[in-house]
Design a protein around this motif. Structure first.
Motif, PDB file in Angstrom:
ATOM      1  N   LYS A  15       0.847  -1.200   0.000  1.00  0.00           N
ATOM      2  CA  LYS A  15       0.000   0.000   0.000  1.00  0.00           C
ATOM      3  C   LYS A  15       0.881   1.248   0.000  1.00  0.00           C
ATOM      4  O   LYS A  15       0.615   2.212  -0.713  1.00  0.00           O
ATOM      5  N   THR A  19       1.209   4.064  -2.968  1.00  0.00           N
ATOM      6  CA  THR A  19       1.093   5.505  -2.734  1.00  0.00           C
ATOM      7  C   THR A  19       2.272   6.258  -3.331  1.00  0.00           C
ATOM      8  O   THR A  19       2.092   7.321  -3.936  1.00  0.00           O
ATOM      9  N   VAL A  22       1.544   6.353  -7.068  1.00  0.00           N
ATOM     10  CA  VAL A  22       0.441   7.275  -7.378  1.00  0.00           C
ATOM     11  C   VAL A  22       0.936   8.720  -7.300  1.00  0.00           C
ATOM     12  O   VAL A  22       0.658   9.532  -8.190  1.00  0.00           O
ATOM     13  N   THR A  32      -4.434   8.195 -12.039  1.00  0.00           N
ATOM     14  CA  THR A  32      -4.515   6.737 -11.973  1.00  0.00           C
ATOM     15  C   THR A  32      -5.923   6.276 -11.633  1.00  0.00           C
ATOM     16  O   THR A  32      -6.674   6.975 -10.961  1.00  0.00           O
ATOM     17  N   ARG A  34      -8.298   3.838  -9.612  1.00  0.00           N
ATOM     18  CA  ARG A  34      -8.237   3.190  -8.298  1.00  0.00           C
ATOM     19  C   ARG A  34      -8.408   1.689  -8.474  1.00  0.00           C
ATOM     20  O   ARG A  34      -9.360   1.229  -9.097  1.00  0.00           O
ATOM     21  N   SER A  35      -7.502   0.921  -7.911  1.00  0.00           N
ATOM     22  CA  SER A  35      -7.587  -0.535  -8.034  1.00  0.00           C
ATOM     23  C   SER A  35      -7.826  -1.163  -6.667  1.00  0.00           C
ATOM     24  O   SER A  35      -7.543  -0.568  -5.636  1.00  0.00           O
ATOM     25  N   GLN A  36      -8.325  -2.373  -6.683  1.00  0.00           N
ATOM     26  CA  GLN A  36      -8.600  -3.108  -5.448  1.00  0.00           C
ATOM     27  C   GLN A  36      -7.503  -4.121  -5.131  1.00  0.00           C
ATOM     28  O   GLN A  36      -7.511  -4.710  -4.073  1.00  0.00           O
ATOM     29  N   LEU A  41      -0.729  -0.191 -11.490  1.00  0.00           N
ATOM     30  CA  LEU A  41      -1.662   0.927 -11.558  1.00  0.00           C
ATOM     31  C   LEU A  41      -1.945   1.214 -13.016  1.00  0.00           C
ATOM     32  O   LEU A  41      -1.054   1.078 -13.865  1.00  0.00           O
TER      33      LEU A  41
END
Length: 121
Positions: A15, A19, A22, A32, A34-36, A41
């Motif tokens: 994570k 960040t 991003v 970008t 948003r992905s799960q 990305l």
């Protein structure tokens, strides 16, 4: 690390890396999606393509006949800045509009901090 398990630590670490990526892409003008999950990305490159874009000096040499612009973007980015991204158009069928299937490139954030920081410069 203060984590209750290796997997908790791993999730937090990725994570954090996500960040970093991003923030670096955003500073370069690439928004970008948003992905799960996953290690990639999707960056919106639609405003950066073409000979008048920021990769203009590498653009013409990166273009191939009958090939989507996301491929040219990925080649130009690697040639000019040494940053490797991957085209996403191969994931779309032939009926998808070019505006959709060539709008994004994939950027991997499963890299060392040093590599992510260098790419962000």
């Amino acid at each position: 690390s203060g984590c209750d398990s290796y997997y908790t630590w791993l999730r937090q670490d990725y994570k954090r890396r996500r960040t970093l990526m991003v923030d670096g892409l955003s500073a370069a003008g690439i928004s970008t999606a948003r992905s799960q999950g996953g290690f990639f990305l999707l960056g919106d490159i639609s405003g950066l393509c073409g000979p008048d874009g920021p990769l203009g000096k590498s653009w013409e040499a990166s273009v191939r006949p009958d090939e989507p612009q996301d491929w040219a973007f990925c080649r130009a980015l690697a040639a000019q800045l040494g940053v490797v991204s991957l085209p996403i158009s191969p994931f779309f069928g032939p009926d998808a509009s070019p505006e959709v299937r060539t709008r994004f490139a994939r950027f991997c954030f499963a890299k060392t901090d040093a590599t992510l920081e260098e790419a962000a410069r």
